[in-house]
Motif scaffolding. Structure first.
Motif, mmCIF file in Angstrom:
data_model
loop_
_atom_site.group_PDB
_atom_site.id
_atom_site.type_symbol
_atom_site.label_atom_id
_atom_site.label_comp_id
_atom_site.label_asym_id
_atom_site.label_seq_id
_atom_site.Cartn_x
_atom_site.Cartn_y
_atom_site.Cartn_z
ATOM 1 N N ARG A 20 -0.434 8.166 6.418
ATOM 2 C CA ARG A 20 -1.492 8.089 7.421
ATOM 3 C C ARG A 20 -2.743 7.592 6.710
ATOM 4 N NH1 ARG A 20 -3.132 13.252 11.070
ATOM 5 N NH2 ARG A 20 -5.202 12.567 11.669
ATOM 6 N N SER A 21 -3.225 6.439 7.135
ATOM 7 C CA SER A 21 -4.299 5.798 6.392
ATOM 8 C C SER A 21 -5.598 5.771 7.184
ATOM 9 C CB SER A 21 -3.882 4.367 6.040
ATOM 10 O OG SER A 21 -4.928 3.707 5.384
ATOM 11 N N GLU A 22 -6.698 5.848 6.461
ATOM 12 C CA GLU A 22 -8.012 5.694 7.087
ATOM 13 C C GLU A 22 -8.405 4.218 7.132
ATOM 14 O OE1 GLU A 22 -9.560 8.146 8.475
ATOM 15 O OE2 GLU A 22 -8.192 9.679 7.739
ATOM 16 N N TRP A 23 -7.631 3.384 6.469
ATOM 17 C CA TRP A 23 -7.968 1.971 6.406
ATOM 18 C C TRP A 23 -7.699 1.272 7.731
ATOM 19 C CZ3 TRP A 23 -5.776 0.018 1.070
ATOM 20 C CH2 TRP A 23 -6.558 0.563 0.046
ATOM 21 N N THR A 46 0.866 -1.177 0.000
ATOM 22 C CA THR A 46 0.000 0.000 0.000
ATOM 23 C C THR A 46 0.903 1.227 0.000
ATOM 24 O OG1 THR A 46 -0.003 0.314 2.391
ATOM 25 C CG2 THR A 46 -1.657 -1.205 1.491
ATOM 26 N N ARG A 47 0.316 2.345 -0.280
ATOM 27 C CA ARG A 47 1.070 3.574 -0.071
ATOM 28 C C ARG A 47 1.268 3.742 1.433
ATOM 29 N NH1 ARG A 47 1.017 9.558 -2.161
ATOM 30 N NH2 ARG A 47 1.948 10.450 -0.317
ATOM 31 N N LEU A 57 -5.338 -2.776 5.272
ATOM 32 C CA LEU A 57 -3.963 -2.529 4.820
ATOM 33 C C LEU A 57 -3.289 -3.850 4.455
ATOM 34 C CD1 LEU A 57 -2.887 0.120 7.506
ATOM 35 C CD2 LEU A 57 -3.065 0.545 5.048
#
Lengths: 231, 393
Positions: B16-19, B12-13, B24
């Motif tokens: 800071r992820s909302e996933w 993934t990139r 992820l």
């Protein structure tokens, strides 16, 4: 119509003599130069445009900061706030962030908001410092009342400077207990938190004469965080 | 031992992820499985690397959870927690499974979701890898350990802050070419070191380390698909072979080491990996080093055998570690700018190297890369996994 104008005059708050913030230029970590300057009332509409999509961004409390700033900018433009000012940071004319505040009286200032569009380069930190510089050095005030609406703000202002408690004073932003930056704390923090040089060259001032809005993609990536779905 | 190949790599990139944690992990895994093009060949085993999910995400048994998420039943499932070296440790477990003949296809996924907690809690969580009675209770953090290490190392070998800045500038420039990187922002020597503004732009974190000497705290996932020789032949495509893995440990407390500036575990792990590969550091075309702090890239480049001790910063000055240098280091941007989701980092290093060896890195591609090396640095050098990969014709 004459009566309306008369009424308008009565409705507008009286204004103190406020010095103009002298523009300055700051080299950022990226090597880019950010010009910090004061904005006039007729420049407010373009600032409102960039705030509008942020009204629904919950991350880092951008929604509440954008909403309150939106109202404060309108109040500035339409003379419904007393002794307010707005500073912007511009990189090649593109809006990187903005700050605002007002003078409570001759000796006391009140910081309102700091909003960063271009994140990761301490733009907010530089602009907040410029705001404090304006109150203490240019308006020659003794204290600036400050609150934070996000943990980032709390770290940047309350901890980094560090601010002192003045909890007996309710801040205009929600009536929450105020913190304060006294003049002596400002000068102690100045070497590590306040930077930039003056005068700004004509060429740079020309580049910063008109505010250009960042592309929406940049606003989304820098402020709201990139959507993973874009991968 | 049977040969082991990396058939697919995905991530993934970072940032800071909302996933969720499992989103992820799943997205990275699906990307690697898609890359491997396995068709109807089943996955025999899944190994998930993670350091902090139990504490930060309230989730454990991630291997089982990922099998369920991807409907890979009845694949065997494990979870590996080995501090910041979790990723390469999980990779080692997968390699062992195939090399021993126990499995033909193993999915390795590293994942971490750290930005769900605040910075103070995140720093405290990572600090929990330090010695509980001799370090942690005194408030030791990883930046503090790295700061003390940097001070000693710089004094001993004449390394200056400009050298640390050179690492940051190089890795930020590389990350700007990496669509998966957390930070895609170039920085300049003037902006982070030499101009007066640099004092504000790049404040001290743990002297002599400043903000741009430290990696960001990231969320992210990274995955590899390991296959046996039989499966590799069946699916075709570029062949990246796991040439060698080495692992070594050192004292838990840094101050107990005879010479704290000597990354002995890196030296030993790298030596084992190169011996097993039948190669030398001079054969390496591209490397990913664990630059959680800029000083570590310099120190690891020496301990891995690329440069003589005390000479890493000179090689950096000569431009040898640049993308177009004789030994490009951290073309991905490294932990410094690509990001450091702790449990995913060791896997992500190998993802980058797999892509490099397959010639799939676009603007950051190292020309004609055939041999690659990764150093996944656990603890503060008390558990290190070194890996050597080789492209086969």
């Amino acid at each position: 119509m004459g009566n309306i104008s008369e009424l308008e005059v009565r409705m507008r708050p009286s204004a103190m003599d406020m010095p103009v913030y002298p523009p300055k230029a700051i080299t950022l970590a990226s090597g880019e130069t950010m010009v910090v300057r004061q904005v006039a009332r007729d420049e407010v509409p373009i600032l409102l445009e960039v705030l509008y999509p942020l009204l629904w961004v919950e991350r880092d409390f951008y929604d509440i900061v954008a909403a309150r700033l939106f109202g404060e900018l309108l109040a500035y433009k339409r003379y419904r706030a007393k002794d307010e000012y707005v500073l912007v940071g511009l990189i090649d004319g593109v809006l990187a962030g903005m700050v605002n505040g007002r003078l409570v009286d001759e000796k006391t200032g009140m910081s309102y908001h700091t909003l960063t569009i271009r994140r990761g380069l301490r733009v907010g930190s530089h602009l907040f410092a410029a705001k404090m510089e304006y109150h203490i050095e240019h308006c020659r005030q003794d204290d600036v009342l400050i609150v934070a609406e996000s943990p980032i703000g709390f770290r940047r202002w309350m901890i980094e400077y560090p601010l002192e408690k003045r909890f007996e004073v309710q801040h205009e932003l929600g009536g929450v207990p105020s913190w304060v930056l006294p003049k002596d704390v400002y000068y102690a923090a100045k070497p590590r938190l306040v930077s930039g040089h003056r005068p700004v060259s004509d060429e740079l001032m020309k580049s910063a004469a008109t505010i250009v809005l960042p592309e929406e993609e940049i606003v989304v990536r820098q402020v709201a965080g990139e959507k993973e779905e874009q991968q | 031992m049977n040969p082991v190949y990396i058939a697919g790599a995905g991530m993934t990139r970072f940032g800071r992820s909302e996933w969720s944690l499992m989103q992820l992990a799943s997205v990275a895994s699906l990307a690697a499985l898609h890359h491997a093009n396995l068709g109807d060949i089943p996955v025999d085993g899944v190994v998930v690397a993670n350091m902090g999910a139990a504490r930060m995400n309230r989730q454990t048994a991630l291997g089982s959870a990922l099998v369920d998420q991807l409907a890979l039943y009845p694949a065997a499932a494990e979870s590996v927690e080995n501090g910041p070296a979790s990723g390469a440790s999980a990779f080692k477990v997968g390699v062992q499974a195939i090399a021993s003949g126990m499995a033909d296809v193993v999915l390795i996924t590293g994942v971490e979701r750290m930005r769900v907690v605040n910075g103070l809690e995140g720093t405290d969580f990572v600090s929990s890898l330090s010695h509980p009675e001799a370090e942690y209770i005194y408030g030791v953090t990883l930046p503090a350990l790295a700061g003390m290490f940097a001070r000693l190392f710089m004094d001993k070998f004449g390394v200056e802050r400009k050298h640390l800045a050179m690492v940051a500038i190089k890795n930020h420039a590389n990350a700007a070419k990496n669509p998966y990187a957390h930070i895609q922002q170039t920085v300049t020597m003037e902006g982070i070191l030499t101009l007066p503004e640099a004092a504000v732009n790049n404040p001290p974190i743990a002297e002599p380390l400043h903000m741009f000497d430290c990696c960001p705290v990231s969320d992210g996932g990274a995955s590899l698909v390991l296959v046996s020789e039989t499966v590799a032949a069946k699916i075709g495509g570029p062949k990246v072979r796991v040439a060698g893995i080495g692992q070594a440990t050192d004292t838990h407390t840094v101050h107990e080491r005879e010479d704290p500036t000597d990354l002995k575990s890196v030296r030993i792990a790298a030596g084992i990996a190169f011996d097993r590969a039948g190669l030398t550091p001079q054969d390496v075309d591209v490397a990913e080093l664990h630059d959680a702090f800029t000083i570590l890239e310099i120190a690891e480049s020496e301990a891995s055998g690329f440069f003589p001790r005390g000479e890493g910063h000179k090689a950096l000055e000569r431009g040898e570690t640049q993308l177009d240098g004789t030994l490009p280091i951290n073309p991905s941007g490294g932990l410094k700018a690509k990001g450091h989701p702790v449990g995913a980092t060791g896997v992500a290093q190998l993802v980058e190297l797999t892509w490099q060896l397959r010639g799939e890195c676009d603007a950051r591609q190292v020309k004609d890369a055939k041999v690659a090396y990764a150093c996944n640095f656990g603890g503060f050098g008390n558990n290190v996994v070194a890996s050597v990969l080789q492209r086969e014709a």
